[in-house]
Design an enzyme around this catalytic site. Structure first.
Site, PDB file in Angstrom:
ATOM      1  N   HIS A   1       9.182  -3.450   3.477  1.00 18.18           N
ATOM      2  CA  HIS A   1       8.785  -3.659   2.079  1.00 18.18           C
ATOM      3  C   HIS A   1      10.011  -3.977   1.225  1.00 18.18           C
ATOM      4  CE1 HIS A   1       5.592  -0.674   3.468  1.00 18.18           C
ATOM      5  NE2 HIS A   1       4.850  -1.675   3.053  1.00 18.18           N
TER       6      HIS A   1
ATOM      7  N   MET B   1       0.839  -1.206   0.000  1.00 20.21           N
ATOM      8  CA  MET B   1       0.000   0.000   0.000  1.00 20.21           C
ATOM      9  C   MET B   1       0.875   1.257   0.000  1.00 20.21           C
ATOM     10  SD  MET B   1      -3.478  -0.814   1.919  1.00 20.21           S
ATOM     11  CE  MET B   1      -2.969  -0.477   3.581  1.00 20.21           C
TER      12      MET B   1
HETATM   13  P1  AMP Z   1       1.433  -2.906   3.494  1.00 18.61           P
HETATM   14  O1  AMP Z   1       1.993  -1.859   2.603  1.00 18.61           O
HETATM   15  O2  AMP Z   1       1.426  -2.540   4.942  1.00 18.61           O
HETATM   16  O3  AMP Z   1       0.127  -3.468   2.995  1.00 18.61           O
HETATM   17  O4  AMP Z   1       2.457  -4.123   3.418  1.00 18.61           O
HETATM   18  C1  AMP Z   1       2.810  -4.694   2.193  1.00 18.61           C
HETATM   19  C2  AMP Z   1       3.579  -5.972   2.432  1.00 18.61           C
HETATM   20  O5  AMP Z   1       4.756  -5.662   3.184  1.00 18.61           O
HETATM   21  C3  AMP Z   1       2.798  -6.995   3.266  1.00 18.61           C
HETATM   22  O6  AMP Z   1       3.042  -8.296   2.741  1.00 18.61           O
HETATM   23  C4  AMP Z   1       3.372  -6.826   4.639  1.00 18.61           C
HETATM   24  O7  AMP Z   1       3.281  -7.988   5.437  1.00 18.61           O
HETATM   25  C5  AMP Z   1       4.812  -6.498   4.314  1.00 18.61           C
HETATM   26  N1  AMP Z   1       5.441  -5.798   5.443  1.00 18.61           N
HETATM   27  C6  AMP Z   1       5.013  -4.654   6.039  1.00 18.61           C
HETATM   28  N2  AMP Z   1       5.812  -4.350   7.088  1.00 18.61           N
HETATM   29  C7  AMP Z   1       6.745  -5.328   7.158  1.00 18.61           C
HETATM   30  C8  AMP Z   1       7.841  -5.588   8.040  1.00 18.61           C
HETATM   31  N3  AMP Z   1       8.138  -4.786   9.047  1.00 18.61           N
HETATM   32  N4  AMP Z   1       8.586  -6.682   7.797  1.00 18.61           N
HETATM   33  C9  AMP Z   1       8.295  -7.525   6.770  1.00 18.61           C
HETATM   34  N5  AMP Z   1       7.278  -7.328   5.911  1.00 18.61           N
HETATM   35  C10 AMP Z   1       6.512  -6.253   6.103  1.00 18.61           C
END
Ligand code: AMP
Length: 285
Positions: free
Chosen positions: A37, A30
């Site tokens: 990420h 997102m």
């Molecule tokens: P988001 O943008 O929050 O929807 O996250 C996108 C992807 O990044 C998802 O698969 C999350 O699980 C992963 N993600 C977000 N924060 C972390 C983190 N601290 N460590 C590993 N993966 C992450």
């Protein structure tokens, strides 16, 4: 790096890559990207010839009163980070490119998986996630897709969706990336004031406590989650949404912890809802 706004741009480019026999990896995000990420992108670059990152704040996974409007966005910064990590194409569509005015079709897990943990307070969240991830899978047709274990419930639900709907895409789970002091990286950390940021450390401290108790031989889920809750409650700005132990695949409640179980929590620090978790390894915690 190609910057694509439309579904047809993505489709045409992926078609060319596939004609050349290249494998394609997808990292759905997102936006407001951070090192968590980036670690997914790095893994995708390691495993695939071409990497597509979607950068889209998906409205269907936000409930009424949640932070859809205020969710942080910085596409230029995202592009710089993605370019530095070797991403080949970023897909950054408008909402109107992804959804018609009236949505008649969703992808929904009808078991209890989306009702437990975060689903207790976010009843439509995982329907939105499954719908947008299905759309991205149909648009990008990747060989592999990369998700963080930070969102462990999401990962379990997506694995189940891919099996149930025969997507034929390999799902790769990647470890949680943390700040030096232990806080799990999250785009939502930006909401925290200095004092809240300090108190937010209680989530990763609770993770550590849970792991230590398991390493000492405690396998009683209630005892472990109770001790974790007691630690979190010491922080005046912390309000527990849940601290739970579940089977890592089915997400059903578990009483005696075994390898692969998930101990997960959501905690409000002030107004900001943060999540953290660990997967049980009875040898190490
Ligand atoms: P988001 O943008 O929050 O929807 O996250 C996108 C992807 O990044 C998802 O698969 C999350 O699980 C992963 N993600 C977000 N924060 C972390 C983190 N601290 N460590 C590993 N993966 C992450």
């Amino acid at each position: 790096m190609i910057k694509a706004n439309t579904v047809s741009q993505v489709r045409e480019q992926v078609k060319k890559w596939k004609k050349e026999g290249l494998s394609v990896g997808l990292v759905p995000t997102m936006g407001y990207l951070h090192k968590g990420h980036a670690s997914l992108v790095d893994e995708a670059v390691r495993q695939c010839d071409k990497v597509v990152v979607s950068d889209f704040v998906n409205p269907t996974q936000f409930g009424p009163g949640e932070d859809l409007e205020t969710y942080p966005r910085d596409f230029e910064h995202d592009c710089a980070l993605l370019e530095a990590h070797g991403c080949h194409m970023v897909f950054h569509p408008d909402v109107s490119e992804m959804y018609t005015e009236e949505i008649a079709t969703y992808v929904e897990n009808i078991s209890d998986m989306p009702k437990t943990l975060c689903g207790k307070t976010r009843p439509i969240h995982f329907r939105g996630v499954c719908t947008v991830v299905s759309k991205l899978f149909n648009i990008v047709t990747p060989d592999k897709a990369f998700f963080g274990m930070k969102d462990a419930q999401q990962l379990a639900i997506i694995r189940k969706m891919v099996t149930d709907l025969s997507f034929g895409i390999e799902i790769v789970g990647c470890p949680i990336v943390r700040e030096d002091d232990g806080l799990a990286m999250s785009s939502r950390n930006t909401y925290l004031s200095a004092e809240e940021r300090k108190q937010a450390l209680v989530l990763s401290r609770a993770v550590k406590l849970g792991q230590e108790l398991i390493a000492k031989g405690e396998h009683d889920a209630d005892k472990i989650t109770s001790e974790m809750k007691a630690l979190i409650t010491e922080m005046p700005l912390a309000k527990i949404d849940y601290v739970s132990a579940v089977d890592g695949t089915s997400l059903k409640d578990t009483k005696t912890l075994k390898n692969g179980d998930l101990v997960a929590m959501a905690v409000y620090i002030g107004k900001t809802r943060l999540i953290d978790n660990f997967t049980v390894n009875c040898d190490k915690g």
